[in-house]
Structure formats: structure tokens, C-alpha cells
Design a protein around this motif. Sequence first.
Motif, short mmCIF file in Angstrom:
data_model
loop_
_atom_site.label_atom_id
_atom_site.label_comp_id
_atom_site.label_asym_id
_atom_site.label_seq_id
_atom_site.Cartn_x
_atom_site.Cartn_y
_atom_site.Cartn_z
N THR A 205 25.32 25.85 45.45
CA THR A 205 25.36 24.42 45.15
C THR A 205 25.83 24.25 43.70
O THR A 205 25.32 24.92 42.81
N THR A 206 26.81 23.36 43.50
CA THR A 206 27.44 23.27 42.19
C THR A 206 27.55 21.83 41.73
O THR A 206 27.87 20.94 42.52
N ILE A 207 27.25 21.62 40.44
CA ILE A 207 27.52 20.31 39.83
C ILE A 207 28.46 20.54 38.66
O ILE A 207 28.19 21.33 37.77
N ASN A 208 29.59 19.84 38.70
CA ASN A 208 30.64 20.00 37.70
C ASN A 208 30.77 18.66 36.96
O ASN A 208 30.65 17.60 37.56
N VAL A 209 30.99 18.75 35.67
CA VAL A 209 31.17 17.54 34.88
C VAL A 209 32.56 17.55 34.29
O VAL A 209 32.99 18.57 33.77
N THR A 210 33.31 16.46 34.42
CA THR A 210 34.65 16.44 33.86
C THR A 210 35.10 15.01 33.61
O THR A 210 34.54 14.06 34.15
N HIS A 211 36.13 14.88 32.76
CA HIS A 211 36.76 13.57 32.61
C HIS A 211 38.14 13.60 33.26
O HIS A 211 38.89 12.65 33.16
N ASP A 212 38.46 14.74 33.91
CA ASP A 212 39.79 14.96 34.47
C ASP A 212 39.75 14.57 35.95
O ASP A 212 39.21 15.28 36.78
N GLN A 213 40.35 13.40 36.28
CA GLN A 213 40.25 12.89 37.65
C GLN A 213 40.93 13.83 38.63
O GLN A 213 40.48 13.98 39.76
N ARG A 214 42.01 14.48 38.20
CA ARG A 214 42.71 15.38 39.10
C ARG A 214 41.81 16.56 39.48
O ARG A 214 41.71 16.94 40.64
N GLU A 215 41.14 17.12 38.45
CA GLU A 215 40.23 18.22 38.70
C GLU A 215 39.14 17.80 39.69
O GLU A 215 38.82 18.53 40.63
N ALA A 216 38.60 16.60 39.47
CA ALA A 216 37.54 16.12 40.36
C ALA A 216 38.03 16.05 41.79
O ALA A 216 37.35 16.49 42.73
N LEU A 217 39.24 15.52 41.99
CA LEU A 217 39.76 15.38 43.35
C LEU A 217 40.04 16.74 43.98
O LEU A 217 39.82 16.95 45.17
N VAL A 218 40.52 17.68 43.17
CA VAL A 218 40.94 18.98 43.70
C VAL A 218 39.74 19.83 44.11
O VAL A 218 39.74 20.45 45.16
N VAL A 219 38.69 19.86 43.27
CA VAL A 219 37.65 20.87 43.50
C VAL A 219 36.45 20.36 44.30
O VAL A 219 35.69 21.18 44.82
N SER A 220 36.25 19.05 44.41
CA SER A 220 34.93 18.57 44.81
C SER A 220 34.78 18.30 46.30
O SER A 220 35.74 17.94 46.98
#
Lengths: 377, 317
Positions: A205-220
Motif C-alpha cells: 500500500t503506497t501513498i505518494n505526494v506530488t505537485h506533478d499532475q502527470r506523475e499523479a495520473l501515470v502512477v496512481s
Amino acid sequence: MNQSPSAGTMQAMRGEPPKVAVRVRDVTMDFGGGALAVDRASFDLETGRFLTILGPSGSGKTTLLRMIAGFQKPTSGAITINGRAVDATPPHRRSVGMVFQRLALFPHMTAAENVAFPLKMRRFNPKTIPGRVREFLDLVKLGDYGDRRINELSGGQQQRVAIARALVFEPELLLLDEPLAALDRKLREEMQLEFRRIQHELGVTTINVTHDQREALVVSDDIIVMDGGKIQQHAQPVDLYRRPDNPFVAGFLGVSTFVDGEATSDGLRAGGLTLRGTHATDISEGAPARGAIRAEQIRIDADPQALAGCDTAVPGKIHDVIFEGERLLYVAALDGLPGVEFRIYHHDPDAFDLYDIGAPVMIGWNARDMKIFKSVA
Amino acid sequence: MSQENDTKTFRYPLRWRIMDALEAALDVLWPRRLSPYSGWALIMPALLLVGILVLGLFQIAESSLHVLDRSTFMPAEEYTLANYEMVADSATYWRVLWRSLLGAGLTVFFTLLLALPYSYIMVRTPSAAVRKALLVALFLPFFIGQVVRAYGILIVLGTSGAVNDVLGLFGVEPVRLLFNFPAVVFGLVQYMLPFAVLMLAPALTAIPRETETAASSLGANWVRTFWHVVIPMAKPGLVGAGLVVGTLSLTDFAMPAMLGGGSQDFIANAIYDQFFRTADQGLGAALALLLVALGSILVGIVIAVFGAGTLGMGGKK
């Protein structure tokens, strides 16, 4: 799409895990000085899923993560991990692995020693430590680099050591505090896929924090958008992108143009124009409203016939043409609405350099793509 | 666009004007074609200063090779190693040498032991008031000077001093706390603590807080974080502070003289006696050279073991 988390091998070995791995209830953080850093955040995260908390700097996303890790105590609210309340548990007693923004590797140790550190601290059987270190260095494809010092490794290799170190003790939860923010774009995209691969392989189980919307869409698997300490929307990536709950989410993901006006039954009236759209929120006719439309959902053509299929087609002028490599970005304004600069992506490989600055064109879109929100102001 | 408006938005700073004037003056004094030699010109005063010291060292080396002629109380003409033989044969000097080394070693140990938590709290405390208080407490003794401070210790630790007064409240007979070896080490530690804290603080500041946070998320409590992360990462500061404290203690004069009461001489006291009491320049010079050699060897060993990088000079990893 990314909506199919594999049942993790680690969880499988432990038997039937609780369905909800992390439960956050009305968690609030008040540092004093007016605004709350985190304002009554609540969400559930199911075991084995990859959640990204996305938001601009100052949105409270890192504070929320640090409270889950145990580095900060919430002012109020409760956090449970696998059914156990952790409010009174210090970080070193929680089973949480974390990859830090600046990695925070130990420069006086080798890569292998860094990975062995949590095993030693958590009193694993010393006999099992070398094998386990080896296994996790292999997992991050650093099998041959164990005896390197940290400063002898490249940026990407250091990332991998940090991941191995956070995972080697098989934590119940993995936290990622913007570890990719400092990397160049190519390496960042490579590491995003690497995070996904490892997360799928272990099912952690993973929680990732980012301001990069592309990263959020790609990994989540799931995304929470935060702004001003509040959770703005919690949804799966496709839903979040296609059905934003409010103008902030619409503007934060993708490139959107906003038009302010008053609501009509099937759109928005602004500058004497009636623009077709769909109500995203409950809004009465004539009320002040804000329409949002994404750059890739607007069509542009000199020939009015080409936009015959669009629900709305309005004449306008090109203000600027920006070459972005894989596409053109047109900045254009409608003739009745000169103050609003529409941003329009143009992908057609045959149509590059079609319109010059100042050229008259038709600008159109479909009603389902222009979202009409209630004006907040 | 009026001129007046321009000066309102941007005023040429005074600091820049001063720099312009200095640069103009420098162009006259040190023409640009000499600029390749600017580095040498800047380092020259320091080289001269060190050069004078080296000359003095040769002078001392020369005089260490003459024994004192007891009939004239002048150094004898002929060259001899008799002074060195005398030092080597003298049980007293060996004892002084050993006492100096042990005193310096203990001072380094206790000073670092006290300075590490002090500077750690000073660097990491979230409260600006605490940080300021710790800094002020650190700098106040600097303004007092070594002799006055040693005198203060004499008063506090004396037979009728504050410490014995407090002990007396519990019915303890006055204890002789002064004029012994522990008193000298106590004085030295007290004197050296600010130096060590000031040298450790930058080393601790250089450790990212996130590293300690990471250690705790990986399962280390604060004791283990300190032992496995903070101390190894602070090593350059610890070595640097240890070197400074060690060499200053090894060559110290005032503390052994005042708190040792004549019974706890360090090498510097022995040298002083030869130069200014018995006027045996040769023997004093021999002792002085031995002290220089001892200090250099110790510093050399430390640098060889830990690398010059530990002193913040880059060098070996």
C-alpha cells in the motif's frame, strides 16, 4: 488504465489482510497563524493500492503525509493503519517505510549498509540480513552496487537505494514525499514507471505526494487533490480528469480555459455569447457561473463547415502560436469575448503552421466538454 | 521618463560607490597587468608572518645545542646534544610529558562529551530564545580571559569557596579540591568548551534534519539515531574540534600553573621555568622543540588516519 491493483504477495503471505489499510478521519493540523495547514481531511485507502495526494505547494499534502508517518501529531482527528490507531505511536514503532524528498540516505554508509540499516534497527535476525539486503538491491536493479558509497552513485541509483531501504523491512505502508521532484524529466518519468513496477511486484500500500499532475495520473490507482488544506476531490485518475468536482481541480489537472458568466439551462452566457456546456454542479439559471474547458477538447478551423458537428462554434482570432514539439498550442479569443484567451491544443500532423497570428478562425466544442460550475466569488 | 523618477525607483547603493572608489584606487596602486600575481601579493603577509616563526624556530634549535655554562651563566660555545640527553634521562621531564599528554587527552574526551550535546541542542532547538541563551552562555567566558577564569575557579573551588560551603551544609568537612591533576583538567575543559562547541556547530548544521527523520522512520530511536547517524556524520567537526582542543591543552600554561599550584606542571610550565627562572636557555629550547615535535606528530597522525577532508579541506573522501 491503472485500476487493477494486484493482490500483493506480501499481504498474501500474511494471510487475509484488513480491507482498509489506512483510515484518516477528520484530521486537522493547526500550526497557528490563521489558516489550517490541513482542514478535516478524511479518506480511506484500501490495501495494495497506490494513492497520490496531489496539490500545489502549501496545500497541506506534505503535512498530511508527515502525520501519517508520525513525524507530526494532528491537532485533532484520528489515523488508523491496518485497524490500529497510531496516534500515540512514534515513527520508529510504526511499520511505515518512507522515501524522502532529498532521499536522506546515509552518506557515511555503502548502499548495502543503507539498506541493512532498518533491518538492524528493527532487530531482524542478523543471519537473514545479508540475503534480504541482496534481494531488495536486486529488486531495484542495483545488485552489483551494494558496496558503493552513496556519493559514488548517480541520482537515479540513489533513488533506487532509497526505495530499497524504505521497503526492505516489509512495511505495512510506503510513503513517498515527492522523491522525484529534483530529477530531470527523463529520469523522473523512468522512475515513475519504476515505482509502479515495484509497487505492483510487492503489492505494498503506497501513498505518494506530488505537485506533478502527470506523475499523479501515470502512477496512481487513486488521486486526492488538495488545496488550502482541504481535500478537493478523491477519485480514480480517469474520473478525476474527466469529471472534476470544481474549477480548482479542472484547472490543476490538464490545461483549462475558464469563462465567467451567468448560467443558462444548457450552458453559459458571457459577453453576449451563449456558450454550450454541461452543469457539473447544481446551479440555477442566471446565477454567476464559471465554465471550464480543456485545451484538447476545443477545435479550431478556418472553415465553418469543419466545425459543423460542434455544439458551439464561434468566430475568433489567433493571438499566439506556440510550438511545443509534439503539438501546437494556439492562444485565441472569441470575437465577442476578447478578454478571455482560450488555450487550444492542435495535434494534426498535417495541419501545422496552418494559422498565423491575427488570422480569423472558427472555435468550437461539444457541450459535454465545457463544465459549468457555480461561481465561488 | 524623467531623471527624477529614475532615482526614486533605484538609488545607486553606497556600498557599490565605495567599491567603485576602492577599485579605482587599486587600479593605480596595482595595475591590471600585475593581476596574475595578485594571489601571491595577498598571501605574502601571511607567509612573512609564518617565515618569522620559522626563523625563530631555527634560533631555538640552535640554542638548544648549547649547554649552560654554570661559571658564567651564559650558553657555552661548543655544540652538544647534552640538553636532549638530560631531558631523556630525567624522570621529572618524562612525568611532565606524560602528564601533559594525559591531561590533553582527558580534556579532549570530556570537552567533546560535553560539547556534542550542547552544540546539538543549540543547532536543533526550535526555540530562538533557547538558541540565543546557549550562544550567550558560550561567548561570555570568552570575554573574561583565561587567567581571570582560573582565578574564579580558585575562588569557587577553594577550601572556603562556594562548593565547600554547600558540602558543609551536608556536614562534609572541607575538601581540598584544588592544586591537583583533576582540578587542572577541570579548568582546561571549562576553558576549551566554547572552542569545541563553535567548531562542532557547523558540522552539525551540515547534517540535514531529514536524515535524522529518515533514521527514525527506519526504526531507530533517538539514541541509536545519535550513535549511528549523527556522530558518524559529525566526524569532521569532532576531529577538528579534538585537534584544536588537544593542541591548545597540550601547550597550555595558565591552568596547570594556577590550578595545579606548582605540583602539576605541563611542558609549557617546564619551558617557562628554564627560560625565566633558571635562565637555562638551552634546556628550555630543547623542551620547546620537543613540544613542537610532539604536537606535530600527533596532528600528523590524526590527519593521516582521518584525512585532511575531516578538517573541511576537501581532500580524501
